[in-house]
Design a protein around this motif. Structure first.
Motif, mmCIF file in Angstrom:
data_model
loop_
_atom_site.group_PDB
_atom_site.id
_atom_site.type_symbol
_atom_site.label_atom_id
_atom_site.label_comp_id
_atom_site.label_asym_id
_atom_site.label_seq_id
_atom_site.Cartn_x
_atom_site.Cartn_y
_atom_site.Cartn_z
ATOM 1 N N GLY A 5 0.771 -1.239 0.000
ATOM 2 C CA GLY A 5 0.000 0.000 0.000
ATOM 3 C C GLY A 5 0.796 1.280 0.000
ATOM 4 O O GLY A 5 0.207 2.370 -0.012
ATOM 5 N N LYS A 6 2.119 1.211 0.017
ATOM 6 C CA LYS A 6 2.917 2.446 0.079
ATOM 7 C C LYS A 6 2.960 3.119 -1.295
ATOM 8 O O LYS A 6 3.331 2.517 -2.291
ATOM 9 N N SER A 7 2.608 4.380 -1.308
ATOM 10 C CA SER A 7 2.639 5.180 -2.531
ATOM 11 C C SER A 7 4.063 5.665 -2.776
ATOM 12 O O SER A 7 4.658 6.320 -1.918
ATOM 13 N N ALA A 27 6.319 -5.921 -6.642
ATOM 14 C CA ALA A 27 6.208 -7.285 -6.101
ATOM 15 C C ALA A 27 5.950 -7.284 -4.606
ATOM 16 O O ALA A 27 5.321 -8.217 -4.077
ATOM 17 N N GLU A 28 6.407 -6.240 -3.912
ATOM 18 C CA GLU A 28 6.231 -6.147 -2.464
ATOM 19 C C GLU A 28 4.995 -5.331 -2.075
ATOM 20 O O GLU A 28 4.834 -4.986 -0.905
ATOM 21 N N GLY A 29 4.127 -5.030 -3.053
ATOM 22 C CA GLY A 29 2.839 -4.429 -2.735
ATOM 23 C C GLY A 29 2.737 -2.926 -2.826
ATOM 24 O O GLY A 29 1.697 -2.350 -2.478
ATOM 25 N N ALA A 30 3.789 -2.251 -3.289
ATOM 26 C CA ALA A 30 3.751 -0.794 -3.381
ATOM 27 C C ALA A 30 2.942 -0.345 -4.592
ATOM 28 O O ALA A 30 2.779 -1.078 -5.576
ATOM 29 N N LYS A 31 2.437 0.883 -4.518
ATOM 30 C CA LYS A 31 1.864 1.569 -5.668
ATOM 31 C C LYS A 31 2.951 2.498 -6.201
ATOM 32 O O LYS A 31 3.445 3.348 -5.456
ATOM 33 N N VAL A 32 3.333 2.317 -7.467
ATOM 34 C CA VAL A 32 4.526 2.992 -7.981
ATOM 35 C C VAL A 32 4.199 3.880 -9.169
ATOM 36 O O VAL A 32 3.512 3.461 -10.105
ATOM 37 N N ASP A 69 2.545 15.975 -7.572
ATOM 38 C CA ASP A 69 1.093 16.144 -7.600
ATOM 39 C C ASP A 69 0.404 14.927 -8.208
ATOM 40 O O ASP A 69 -0.652 14.488 -7.730
ATOM 41 N N ALA A 70 0.999 14.356 -9.253
ATOM 42 C CA ALA A 70 0.408 13.196 -9.919
ATOM 43 C C ALA A 70 0.345 11.990 -8.983
ATOM 44 O O ALA A 70 -0.655 11.255 -8.963
ATOM 45 N N ALA A 71 1.410 11.779 -8.210
ATOM 46 C CA ALA A 71 1.407 10.643 -7.283
ATOM 47 C C ALA A 71 0.302 10.803 -6.245
ATOM 48 O O ALA A 71 -0.423 9.844 -5.935
ATOM 49 N N VAL A 72 0.160 12.011 -5.714
ATOM 50 C CA VAL A 72 -0.872 12.249 -4.698
ATOM 51 C C VAL A 72 -2.271 12.111 -5.297
ATOM 52 O O VAL A 72 -3.174 11.513 -4.692
ATOM 53 N N GLU A 73 -2.456 12.622 -6.505
ATOM 54 C CA GLU A 73 -3.762 12.534 -7.152
ATOM 55 C C GLU A 73 -4.133 11.085 -7.482
ATOM 56 O O GLU A 73 -5.283 10.672 -7.302
ATOM 57 N N ALA A 77 -1.852 9.708 -1.701
ATOM 58 C CA ALA A 77 -0.813 10.053 -0.722
ATOM 59 C C ALA A 77 0.545 9.845 -1.376
ATOM 60 O O ALA A 77 0.644 9.324 -2.483
ATOM 61 N N LEU A 78 1.589 10.266 -0.672
ATOM 62 C CA LEU A 78 2.961 9.945 -1.064
ATOM 63 C C LEU A 78 3.694 9.482 0.179
ATOM 64 O O LEU A 78 3.750 10.198 1.180
ATOM 65 N N ASP A 79 4.245 8.276 0.119
ATOM 66 C CA ASP A 79 4.947 7.697 1.268
ATOM 67 C C ASP A 79 6.453 7.582 1.051
ATOM 68 O O ASP A 79 7.227 7.735 2.000
#
Length: 246
Positions: A5-7, A27-32, A69-73, A77-79
């Motif tokens: 779930g980490k952005s 592979a470890e579940g992040a949103k990239v 901005d694109a990542a947050v939109e 969020a951004l992690d």
């Protein structure tokens, strides 16, 4: 699923070490979000992994702002911010490098981290957490002759990482770096001058483990430093170099 779930933003994620980091993070579940000037490669990696992409010149403030901005939109969020994009120069006497090439090296390897921090750090401070990972190089620890200005740019990245870490730690923000040795990536020819079996053998002789670093090596190390498993680690510039800097 250590990054579930980490952005995440990975600059230069369309090839080389950046691609390895993207593939591992997915592979470890992040949103990239892949941020890269090379639209074709960014699209290729995104389609292969399920990541998203945006065309970005990391040396431009406007592009960097749009990237954040694109990542947050898109993710809400951004992690994690991975500053991976970088360039080198062909081996040559330090006084021979053209000024415009010197300026480009500083813009991509140095200024990009400043620009990204200006956009990401206020968001991280507001949420009281965040991770920044800068991709430096063994060149910043053990400089090679005829690569003076590349060496210097990566030394800056290591010092900036430590300075950022000590300032941002009270806000819950961790900042680390990775120092890869040369890898079998599109940049290898730049470092060697010419990519021949003889030049490869000469360079490999300086790496005790006896091989180049791979995108997978960098992905694995980046995953650890950006995961909660490394919650007590900040200000580290970790060598991923097969022992070259010992």
């Amino acid at each position: 699923m250590r990054l579930q779930g980490k952005s995440t933003i990975v600059t230069g994620g369309g090839s080389g070490f950046g691609e390895g980091i993207v593939r591992k993070f997915i592979a470890e579940g992040a949103k990239v979000l892949i941020a890269d000037r090379d639209e074709a490669n960014a699209r290729r990696v995104a389609e292969a992994t399920g990541a998203q992409w945006i065309r970005t010149d990391v040396a431009r403030a406007e592009d960097t702002r749009s990237m954040i901005d694109a990542a947050v939109e898109r993710f809400g969020a951004l992690d994690v911010l991975v500053n991976n994009a970088g360039i080198g120069h062909l081996p040559q006497p330090l006084e021979d490098l053209p000024e415009d090439e010197f300026d480009r090296i500083l813009a991509v390897n140095v200024k990009s981290i400043y620009l990204a921090a200006k956009e990401a750090v206020p968001r991280f401070k507001a949420q009281k957490k965040g991770v920044i990972l800068n991709i430096a190089s063994t060149a910043g620890v053990s400089p090679r002759p005829r690569l003076a200005w590349y060496n210097a740019s990566k030394g800056w990245v290591i010092t900036a990482t430590r300075a950022m870490a000590v300032e941002l730690a009270p806000f819950g923000i961790r900042v680390n770096a990775l120092n890869p040795v040369a890898g079998d990536t599109p940049l290898l020819k730049t470092f060697l001058g010419e990519d021949t079996p003889q030049m490869r053998a000469k360079f490999l002789a300086t790496i005790p483990i006896g091989r180049f670093s791979t995108p997978e090596d960098l992905g694995n190390a980046a995953c650890f430093l950006c995961s909660d498993e490394a919650s007590m680690i900040t200000g580290v510039a970790m060598e991923v170099d097969g022992g070259r800097c010992i």
